[in-house]
Motif scaffolding. Structure first.
Motif, PDB file in Angstrom:
ATOM      1  N   MET A   1     -26.453  22.722 -21.842  1.00  0.00           N
ATOM      2  CA  MET A   1     -27.708  22.420 -22.519  1.00  0.00           C
ATOM      3  C   MET A   1     -28.914  23.108 -21.899  1.00  0.00           C
ATOM      4  N   HIS A   2     -28.709  23.896 -20.860  1.00  0.00           N
ATOM      5  CA  HIS A   2     -29.818  24.701 -20.330  1.00  0.00           C
ATOM      6  C   HIS A   2     -30.208  25.757 -21.377  1.00  0.00           C
ATOM      7  N   PRO A   3     -31.503  25.993 -21.584  1.00  0.00           N
ATOM      8  CA  PRO A   3     -31.933  27.024 -22.539  1.00  0.00           C
ATOM      9  C   PRO A   3     -31.485  28.411 -22.101  1.00  0.00           C
TER      10      PRO A   3
ATOM     11  N   GLY B   1     -34.309  27.858 -34.134  1.00  0.00           N
ATOM     12  CA  GLY B   1     -34.218  26.410 -34.153  1.00  0.00           C
ATOM     13  C   GLY B   1     -32.794  25.893 -34.021  1.00  0.00           C
ATOM     14  N   ASP B   2     -31.834  26.790 -33.913  1.00  0.00           N
ATOM     15  CA  ASP B   2     -30.421  26.429 -33.839  1.00  0.00           C
ATOM     16  C   ASP B   2     -29.993  26.324 -32.376  1.00  0.00           C
TER      17      ASP B   2
ATOM     18  N   PRO C   1     -22.168  26.957 -29.685  1.00  0.00           N
ATOM     19  CA  PRO C   1     -21.864  25.944 -30.704  1.00  0.00           C
ATOM     20  C   PRO C   1     -21.607  24.553 -30.142  1.00  0.00           C
ATOM     21  N   PHE C   2     -21.100  24.461 -28.922  1.00  0.00           N
ATOM     22  CA  PHE C   2     -20.861  23.146 -28.328  1.00  0.00           C
ATOM     23  C   PHE C   2     -22.169  22.379 -28.130  1.00  0.00           C
ATOM     24  N   ALA C   3     -23.279  23.103 -27.979  1.00  0.00           N
ATOM     25  CA  ALA C   3     -24.576  22.448 -27.797  1.00  0.00           C
ATOM     26  C   ALA C   3     -25.106  21.854 -29.094  1.00  0.00           C
ATOM     27  N   ALA C   4     -24.598  22.299 -30.218  1.00  0.00           N
ATOM     28  CA  ALA C   4     -25.129  21.868 -31.505  1.00  0.00           C
ATOM     29  C   ALA C   4     -24.278  20.815 -32.200  1.00  0.00           C
ATOM     30  N   ILE C   5     -23.016  20.693 -31.826  1.00  0.00           N
ATOM     31  CA  ILE C   5     -22.132  19.754 -32.517  1.00  0.00           C
ATOM     32  C   ILE C   5     -22.422  18.313 -32.100  1.00  0.00           C
ATOM     33  N   ALA C   6     -22.029  17.369 -32.930  1.00  0.00           N
ATOM     34  CA  ALA C   6     -22.134  15.957 -32.572  1.00  0.00           C
ATOM     35  C   ALA C   6     -21.103  15.626 -31.505  1.00  0.00           C
TER      36      ALA C   6
END
Length: 279
Positions: free
Chosen positions: A116-118, A245-246, A255-260
């Motif tokens: 989750m680091h930018p 924004g993604d 993609p792991f940062a965006a999934i539920a």
């Protein structure tokens, strides 16, 4: 070495490690939960073991010099599914290694421990844990477990934070790619290094667009040779416009940062199954 253990031997990455690891030891014991992995390399034998069962892991590691621990659920999943193989399994590996006097655990950690680091931050090996999933949380646990067992019990470990070890199919992979050849070199260096204590190193090739700083792990002698830039022209020509924004595009975990939480990350990725077979 007399005996080296490889967990996760039936997996895609394990399939590329089996042959080179069999050449580093008198006996390579490959392990997974499948009944059989087929044809074996010279000096290799297969021993089925469930990571969540301590007795099986204790028997697996008896007489071993080191263990290369690549076994786990290799995707995001509900916590109840991650708990056994990825968290309890990590404890079982370290505890059994300690009881049998192994010298070192070489562990397949992941960028998802800090996912989750930018991406605007070029994080180093000392980046604080910031997992993107339950899967990444389990990697954090194992990294901390390795530190604890080094500090309290003197068991060395090398935690390989692999970014993406698969064929390059996305713009993200232009920076995160770890080739199979560089994977083999990375694991070999982690095994052969004279001293490692408890170390973290990023598993990534020599890409022009590499998003992390591996300089703190230079002592291990890992010098990747491959560069994903050879794929850049075709990948960029086919890519959709970037979306700032993604989270999948703006965080190190992709993609792991965006999934539920609990949902598969691989389901939204184009990972090609090119598992290696014994010839």
């Amino acid at each position: 070495m007399k005996k080296l253990v490889l967990t996760g031997a039936a997996g895609r990455l394990g399939s590329y490690l089996r042959e080179p690891l069999s050449k580093l030891t008198e006996e390579l014991v490959s392990s997974d939960i499948v009944e059989d992995i087929g044809k074996l390399y010279p000096g290799e034998r297969y021993q089925r073991a469930d990571l969540a069962e301590f007795a099986a892991i204790e028997a697996l590691l008896e007489g071993a010099d080191m263990v290369v621990h690549f076994g786990a659920i290799g995707d995001e999943a509900p916590f109840e599914q991650i708990l056994g193989p990825n968290i309890v399994g990590a404890y079982n590996i370290w505890e059994a290694a300690h009881r049998h006097g192994l010298r070192r655990v070489v562990y397949a950690s992941s960028i998802h421990a800090v996912g989750m680091h930018p991406k605007t931050e070029r994080i180093g090996i000392d980046a604080p844990h910031r997992p993107d999933t339950f899967y990444g949380l389990a990697k954090c646990f194992a990294e901390d477990l390795g530190r604890l067992y080094w500090d309290k019990r003197g068991l060395e470990s090398v935690h390989l934070r692999i970014l993406s070890c698969a064929q390059v199919t996305s713009t993200r992979a232009l920076g995160t790619w770890l080739s199979y050849e560089d994977l083999v070199q990375l694991v070999t260096r982690a095994i052969e290094a004279p001293v490692t204590e408890c170390s973290v190193i990023y598993g990534v090739s020599d890409n022009d667009r590499v998003p992390v700083d591996n300089s703190g792990a230079q002592f291990l002698g890992f010098r990747p040779k491959d560069n994903a830039e050879m794929f850049a022209t075709d990948i960029l020509a086919a890519a959709e416009p970037a979306d700032p924004g993604d989270l999948a595009q703006t965080r190190h975990g992709g993609p792991f940062a965006a999934i539920a939480l609990g949902n598969s990350g691989l389901a939204v990725m184009d990972v090609i199954d090119d598992t290696k077979s014994v010839e």
